[in-house]
Design an enzyme around this catalytic site. Sequence first.
Site, short mmCIF file in Angstrom:
data_model
loop_
_atom_site.label_atom_id
_atom_site.label_comp_id
_atom_site.label_asym_id
_atom_site.label_seq_id
_atom_site.Cartn_x
_atom_site.Cartn_y
_atom_site.Cartn_z
N CYS A 127 48.57 44.09 33.36
CA CYS A 127 49.76 43.25 33.51
C CYS A 127 49.42 41.81 33.94
CB CYS A 127 50.74 43.94 34.45
SG CYS A 127 52.45 43.44 34.20
N HIS A 136 51.11 50.25 34.00
CA HIS A 136 50.87 50.73 35.37
C HIS A 136 51.02 52.25 35.34
CE1 HIS A 136 51.49 46.60 36.87
NE2 HIS A 136 52.46 46.53 35.99
N1 GLN Z 1 54.38 38.41 36.72
C1 GLN Z 1 54.07 38.93 35.42
C2 GLN Z 1 55.29 39.10 34.52
O1 GLN Z 1 56.38 39.34 34.98
C3 GLN Z 1 53.32 40.23 35.56
C4 GLN Z 1 54.13 41.30 36.23
C5 GLN Z 1 53.31 42.48 36.65
O2 GLN Z 1 52.10 42.37 36.83
N2 GLN Z 1 53.94 43.61 36.86
O3 GLN Z 1 55.15 39.00 33.32
#
Ligand code: GLN
Length: 340
Positions: A193, A294
Site C-alpha cells: 500500500c 493488507h
Molecule cells: N495513504 C495511501 C492511500 O490512501 C495508502 C493507504 C494505506 O497504506 N493503507 O492511498
Amino acid sequence: MSDQYYGQQPQFGEPGQGDYGQQQYGQYEQQHQQQYGRQQYDRYEQQHQQQPPQQQYEQQQYDRQQAYGDQQQHQQHQQYGGDAPQQPAPQQQFGRSSRMSESSLRVVWVYPDLLSTYGDRGNALVVERRARQRGLGVQRIDVRSDQSVPTSGDIYLIGGGEDRPQRLAAERLRNDGGLVRAAENGAIIFSVCAGFQILGHEFVNDLGEREPGLGLLDVWTVRGEGARCVGDVLADVNPQLNLPQLTGFENHQGVTHLGEGVSPLATVQVGRGNGTGDGTEGAWRDTVFGTYLHGPVMARNPAVADMLIKLALDVNALPPADTTWYDELRAERIAAARPA
Ligand code: GLN
C-alpha cells in the site's frame, strides 16, 4: 546525506545458540538429500513444479526458468547442493548475488513507527516464522524512521500508512538512501500500500502535492477521484510467480499506474487493486514487489512469504511446513470475499 544523519546504523544481532544459520541449513539440506538421495530430491522438486498451482500451496515453486532464466536455475544446484561452493556465486542475471552468505536470513522491517497499518507487522512475523519452520536462523531488524536502513539485509518489508506518515517516510527514505542501495545490491523488497506507492516514481501526498518516491518500481500513483478502495480482495497472481490466489484487504485512495518496467503482481477477481479499472493488482519486477493487500497479506498467503525466502536462499523448493492455521484463515477470508 550520510547514514549517521538519522542516528546509528542498526546492527544485526549475533546469531544466538538457537539460530540455525546458512551452514546449518546447508547441513539440513545435506541430511535431507542423504535421506532421500539427490535424485529423489530433484524428483521431489520436479513433482512440485508439475503440480497445478492450487495443489502446490504448501511448497510453492518459484518458476525460475520462466522468471529468472536457466543460469540461476543451474546455480541453485551449485550453491545448495551437496558441495559447498568454493567461489562466491557469480553475479546473476539481475545483479543479484547470493545473499545468504552470512549466518542467518536477515529480515528488515522498514519504519514500523510510520508504516504499519492493518497489522502489516504480521508480514515480518510470518516471514520469520516460515523461515524458522524450515530450521533457518533469522535476524529480524526493525528500522525506525530515525535510523539508517541497513544495506545488507536479505528481505525488506515495508507496510502501509496514512497520508502524512507516508510523506514523512518517503522523505526519510529518499534522504537515507539505504533502501535504494539495498535494491541496487539485489535485495528482496516486498511493499504494501503506502510502501508500494513510495517505491514508485511518485505519489500525491497529504498536502495534495506530487511527492517523489524511490523509483524502485516503474509505477506512479495519483489520487483517485472516486470512492476510496476499501474491502476484501481476491486476486489471481501473475502465472510466472506460480502462487495460489491472493486474499487480502485493501483501503486506499491512491490509484497506481504501471509502467512498462513492471508486471502486474495479480489480477483482481474481487476488489479494486491498483484502482485503474483494468483489474491489475500490485506490481513486480525482479526481486521488488508491491501490493495493495493488507490482511496481513503474508498471514493470509504464506506462499508469498515462502517465495521471498526461496528467493533469498536461491532455491526452488523449501521443506514442507505446517499451514493448518493459514489454511483456515484463507478459507474464511476467501469465502467472505466471494459475492453470495
Ligand atoms: N495513504 C495511501 C492511500 O490512501 C495508502 C493507504 C494505506 O497504506 N493503507 O492511498
